[in-house]
Scaffold this active site. Structure first.
Site, PDB file in Angstrom:
ATOM      1  NE  ARG A   1       1.985  -0.049   6.986  1.00 28.50           N
ATOM      2  CZ  ARG A   1       0.707  -0.346   6.826  1.00 28.50           C
ATOM      3  NH1 ARG A   1       0.002  -0.794   7.868  1.00 28.50           N
ATOM      4  NH2 ARG A   1       0.116  -0.191   5.662  1.00 28.50           N
TER       5      ARG A   1
ATOM      6  NE  ARG B   1      -1.071   4.352  -4.143  1.00 29.16           N
ATOM      7  CZ  ARG B   1      -1.894   4.509  -3.106  1.00 29.16           C
ATOM      8  NH1 ARG B   1      -2.275   3.453  -2.416  1.00 29.16           N
ATOM      9  NH2 ARG B   1      -2.325   5.695  -2.754  1.00 29.16           N
TER      10      ARG B   1
ATOM     11  CB  ALA C   1      15.841   8.645   2.940  1.00 23.38           C
TER      12      ALA C   1
ATOM     13  CG  ASN D   1       4.542   8.112   4.693  1.00 24.06           C
ATOM     14  OD1 ASN D   1       3.934   8.657   5.610  1.00 24.06           O
ATOM     15  ND2 ASN D   1       3.919   7.507   3.701  1.00 24.06           N
TER      16      ASN D   1
ATOM     17  NE  ARG E   1      -3.662   0.184   2.438  1.00 25.08           N
ATOM     18  CZ  ARG E   1      -4.816   0.418   1.805  1.00 25.08           C
ATOM     19  NH1 ARG E   1      -5.319  -0.524   1.021  1.00 25.08           N
ATOM     20  NH2 ARG E   1      -5.458   1.548   1.937  1.00 25.08           N
TER      21      ARG E   1
ATOM     22  NE  ARG F   1      -1.427 -17.316  -9.301  1.00 21.41           N
ATOM     23  CZ  ARG F   1      -0.930 -16.168  -9.755  1.00 21.41           C
ATOM     24  NH1 ARG F   1       0.138 -15.647  -9.184  1.00 21.41           N
ATOM     25  NH2 ARG F   1      -1.486 -15.542 -10.774  1.00 21.41           N
TER      26      ARG F   1
ATOM     27  NE  ARG G   1       0.880 -16.217 -14.736  1.00 20.41           N
ATOM     28  CZ  ARG G   1       0.902 -15.555 -15.891  1.00 20.41           C
ATOM     29  NH1 ARG G   1       1.205 -14.263 -15.909  1.00 20.41           N
ATOM     30  NH2 ARG G   1       0.646 -16.175 -17.023  1.00 20.41           N
TER      31      ARG G   1
END
Length: 239
Positions: free
Chosen positions: A200, A98, A190, A195, A96, A173, A108
């Site tokens: 987190r 990005r 950085a 962020n 998330r 899968r 695959r």
């Protein structure tokens, strides 16, 4: 102890063989490459004035000034590249963020290994935060934890049956749970890294991804000590 990345016996971390840190039961994170540093931030900031590096004291103060006044672009000139192994549900939270580049192992192209995340301890849903959880005591905790293993064993056996029957990897899968481990390379500057860490490492972040963030912060602090120091002093605000 055994390194989750290279399989070597180690006395501590980072692993002296591959430089990785063990995270969770089977995961790891390691710094693959690094470009820049505190002085790269200084150079990027001063180029607008036709200047460059000065004295350590002045350069350190400049970094603090940039951080304090949210002049973020100079921090984009230092770049980290990490190799990460984590459960898929952790990776989906990670992706998330990005403002970075990702390349993930493809289910695959390769057959999935029998590697699943089993927590050491269970958590209950938080009553005050619908997105959070809290460690708690369960009378039948060992029995509940065994359900993870049973579910993984069953779904993985189905996956193997499908492959052996000729079903394509990309379709087989689909039966695998999100507790299975994946690997990816993550290249991030950085500014974006700070962020990521701000969100987190927070107390309300999911426990599993917080373990990765805490180790990444140690690496960040080692490579960019002036930047990390200012970021901490200013309350981990986003530059």
């Amino acid at each position: 102890m055994v390194c989750n990345a290279c399989g070597k016996d180690v006395d501590g971390f980072p692993c002296e063989n591959c430089g990785s840190y063990n995270i969770l039961d089977k995961g790891f994170v390691r710094l693959v490459d690094f470009l820049g540093g505190d002085l790269a931030v200084v150079q990027a900031a001063r180029v607008s004035l036709g200047q460059g590096i000065k004295t350590p004291e002045k350069d350190r103060k400049l970094i603090h000034y940039l951080m304090e006044h949210e002049h973020g672009t100079p921090f984009e000139h230092s770049v980290f590249k990490f190799h990460v192994k984590c459960p898929i549900f952790v990776a989906r939270e990670w992706f998330r963020h990005r403002m970075a580049s990702y390349n993930e192992i493809s289910q695959r192209y390769v057959e999935v290994k029998d590697e699943f995340y089993i927590p050491e301890k269970l958590r209950r849903q938080s009553k005050s935060n619908r997105q959070a959880s809290e460690f708690a005591e369960f009378e039948n905790e060992s029995q509940l934890l065994s359900l993870f293993s049973k579910a993984y064993e069953y779904t993985y056996s189905i996956y193997r049956q499908l492959l052996e029957s000729g079903v394509a990897r990309e379709l087989a899968r689909a039966v695998l749970p999100i507790g299975i481990y994946t690997q990816f390379y993550w290249t991030v500057n950085a500014r974006s890294l700070m962020n990521f860490l701000r969100l987190r490492m927070a107390e309300d972040a999911q426990y599993e991804i917080r373990q990765y963030a805490n180790i990444i912060f140690l690496i960040f602090k080692e490579k960019m000590p002036w930047t990390a120091e200012s970021w901490e002093k200013l309350g981990r605000k986003k530059p």
